[in-house]
Design a protein around this motif. Structure first.
Motif, PDB file in Angstrom:
ATOM      1  N   UNK A 140       0.825  -1.216   0.000  1.00  0.00           N
ATOM      2  CA  UNK A 140       0.000   0.000   0.000  1.00  0.00           C
ATOM      3  C   UNK A 140       0.856   1.262   0.000  1.00  0.00           C
ATOM      4  N   UNK A 141       2.174   1.095  -0.200  1.00  0.00           N
ATOM      5  CA  UNK A 141       3.079   2.247  -0.116  1.00  0.00           C
ATOM      6  C   UNK A 141       2.841   3.256  -1.226  1.00  0.00           C
ATOM      7  N   UNK A 142       2.453   2.767  -2.412  1.00  0.00           N
ATOM      8  CA  UNK A 142       2.145   3.647  -3.539  1.00  0.00           C
ATOM      9  C   UNK A 142       0.933   3.090  -4.267  1.00  0.00           C
ATOM     10  N   UNK A 143       0.314   3.912  -5.090  1.00  0.00           N
ATOM     11  CA  UNK A 143      -0.827   3.464  -5.890  1.00  0.00           C
ATOM     12  C   UNK A 143      -0.399   2.330  -6.821  1.00  0.00           C
ATOM     13  N   UNK A 195       2.125   0.114  -6.408  1.00  0.00           N
ATOM     14  CA  UNK A 195       2.350  -1.118  -5.657  1.00  0.00           C
ATOM     15  C   UNK A 195       1.025  -1.748  -5.225  1.00  0.00           C
ATOM     16  N   UNK A 196       0.073  -0.925  -4.853  1.00  0.00           N
ATOM     17  CA  UNK A 196      -1.242  -1.434  -4.470  1.00  0.00           C
ATOM     18  C   UNK A 196      -1.904  -2.141  -5.648  1.00  0.00           C
ATOM     19  N   UNK A 197      -1.765  -1.560  -6.834  1.00  0.00           N
ATOM     20  CA  UNK A 197      -2.323  -2.179  -8.044  1.00  0.00           C
ATOM     21  C   UNK A 197      -1.625  -3.507  -8.341  1.00  0.00           C
ATOM     22  N   UNK A 198      -0.291  -3.528  -8.215  1.00  0.00           N
ATOM     23  CA  UNK A 198       0.463  -4.755  -8.478  1.00  0.00           C
ATOM     24  C   UNK A 198       0.050  -5.874  -7.520  1.00  0.00           C
ATOM     25  N   UNK A 199      -0.154  -5.529  -6.250  1.00  0.00           N
ATOM     26  CA  UNK A 199      -0.588  -6.526  -5.271  1.00  0.00           C
ATOM     27  C   UNK A 199      -1.978  -7.053  -5.604  1.00  0.00           C
ATOM     28  N   UNK A 200      -2.849  -6.168  -6.003  1.00  0.00           N
ATOM     29  CA  UNK A 200      -4.205  -6.581  -6.356  1.00  0.00           C
ATOM     30  C   UNK A 200      -4.176  -7.540  -7.552  1.00  0.00           C
ATOM     31  N   UNK A 201      -3.310  -7.252  -8.533  1.00  0.00           N
ATOM     32  CA  UNK A 201      -3.177  -8.124  -9.694  1.00  0.00           C
ATOM     33  C   UNK A 201      -2.575  -9.473  -9.309  1.00  0.00           C
ATOM     34  N   UNK A 202      -1.604  -9.457  -8.400  1.00  0.00           N
ATOM     35  CA  UNK A 202      -0.998 -10.691  -7.909  1.00  0.00           C
ATOM     36  C   UNK A 202      -2.045 -11.559  -7.223  1.00  0.00           C
ATOM     37  N   UNK A 203      -2.867 -10.946  -6.375  1.00  0.00           N
ATOM     38  CA  UNK A 203      -3.918 -11.703  -5.686  1.00  0.00           C
ATOM     39  C   UNK A 203      -4.919 -12.282  -6.688  1.00  0.00           C
ATOM     40  N   UNK A 204      -5.189 -11.549  -7.747  1.00  0.00           N
ATOM     41  CA  UNK A 204      -6.101 -12.037  -8.789  1.00  0.00           C
ATOM     42  C   UNK A 204      -5.529 -13.287  -9.454  1.00  0.00           C
ATOM     43  N   UNK A 205      -4.237 -13.247  -9.813  1.00  0.00           N
ATOM     44  CA  UNK A 205      -3.600 -14.410 -10.434  1.00  0.00           C
ATOM     45  C   UNK A 205      -3.623 -15.609  -9.482  1.00  0.00           C
ATOM     46  N   UNK A 206      -3.335 -15.371  -8.210  1.00  0.00           N
ATOM     47  CA  UNK A 206      -3.338 -16.445  -7.221  1.00  0.00           C
ATOM     48  C   UNK A 206      -4.743 -17.027  -7.060  1.00  0.00           C
ATOM     49  N   UNK A 207      -5.730 -16.158  -6.971  1.00  0.00           N
ATOM     50  CA  UNK A 207      -7.116 -16.606  -6.820  1.00  0.00           C
ATOM     51  C   UNK A 207      -7.533 -17.494  -7.994  1.00  0.00           C
ATOM     52  N   UNK A 208      -7.167 -17.093  -9.209  1.00  0.00           N
ATOM     53  CA  UNK A 208      -7.520 -17.864 -10.404  1.00  0.00           C
ATOM     54  C   UNK A 208      -6.806 -19.217 -10.411  1.00  0.00           C
ATOM     55  N   UNK A 209      -5.538 -19.231 -10.006  1.00  0.00           N
ATOM     56  CA  UNK A 209      -4.773 -20.478  -9.975  1.00  0.00           C
ATOM     57  C   UNK A 209      -5.361 -21.458  -8.957  1.00  0.00           C
ATOM     58  N   UNK A 210      -5.744 -20.957  -7.801  1.00  0.00           N
ATOM     59  CA  UNK A 210      -6.341 -21.814  -6.768  1.00  0.00           C
ATOM     60  C   UNK A 210      -7.713 -22.322  -7.206  1.00  0.00           C
ATOM     61  N   UNK A 211      -8.460 -21.490  -7.895  1.00  0.00           N
ATOM     62  CA  UNK A 211      -9.777 -21.903  -8.380  1.00  0.00           C
ATOM     63  C   UNK A 211      -9.654 -23.049  -9.371  1.00  0.00           C
TER      64      UNK A 211
END
Length: 228
Positions: free
Chosen positions: A147-150, A152-168
């Motif tokens: 959350x340090x920058x906009x 980095x926050x976007x990159x983390x959100x995209x990372x979580x999306x990729x992880x969520x899709x892989x787990x699904x």
């Protein structure tokens, strides 16, 4: 993050020779051979987040070299990381677990709690009190919830999306496997599940911990965890 074996190959020998010459001449460690060898060793994925979908990967020093020549050029200190993780780690988290020497999954549990849109959270639970474990957990939390920058926050959100899709996808494979009746059908699905649990798969730690946490339901899949 999972344990990765630094297997010696012709490519890694070329990389080490590049590093030897670079150290002697005071030139860059960032050579083509070193990049190719690291990509090979770490299965084309970031050693921290295990993402294979990043558009930018970098050479990362496990122990910050701070112009220490040995650490700067030591093959064992060079790791393959995405730009997101490398930028967050920098020299802020030291020491962390060396995943080429330590079985990370015995020191940290990787879990997903809740559901998308309903208090979903990726959890990194320390299984011991070692400082390396503590620092690694803090790094993983920062990587997945920056959350340090906009940006980095976007990159983390995209990372979580990729992880969520892989787990699904992985969960769907398991559901299909459980519903199959014939041995032949199960064997085909077993191959898919085995591939998802290999070191070379992305987000492997989360998938393996999903099996561990549900061993009473997936006891016939538990043996796949040792295949690597």
């Amino acid at each position: 993050m999972i344990k990765i074996n630094r297997v010696e190959t012709e490519q890694t020998r070329c990389a080490e020779e590049d590093l030897r010459l670079a150290k002697e001449n005071g030139t860059t460690y960032n050579t083509k051979n070193v990049n190719i060898a690291l990509r090979e060793v770490f299965h084309n994925k970031c050693y921290i987040c295990e993402n294979k979908s990043s558009t930018s990967y970098q050479i990362e020093h496990l122990v910050p070299h701070r112009e220490n020549a040995y650490l700067k050029y030591a093959w064992d200190n060079l790791f393959f990381a995405c730009a997101h993780c490398n930028g967050i780690k920098s020299d802020k988290y030291n020491p962390i677990i060396d995943c080429t020497k330590v079985d990370v999954e015995k020191k940290i549990a990787f879990r997903k709690e809740g559901y998308f849109g309903a208090d979903e959270k990726f959890i990194f639970k320390a299984l011991d009190s070692d400082i390396e474990t503590k620092n690694t957990v803090e790094l993983l939390e920062a990587v997945y919830y920056a959350s340090s920058t906009v940006q980095k926050e976007f990159e983390s959100r995209l990372l979580r999306k990729h992880l969520r899709e892989a787990l699904s996808r992985f969960k769907n494979y398991i559901r299909e496997y459980e519903e199959l009746d014939t041995k032949e059908e199960k064997e085909d699905m077993e191959c898919l599940i085995r591939n998802e649990l290999k070191d070379s798969s992305e987000f492997t730690a989360f998938k393996r911990w999903l099996i561990r946490d549900n061993a009473k339901f997936y006891n016939d899949l538990d043996g796949f965890l040792d295949e690597g």
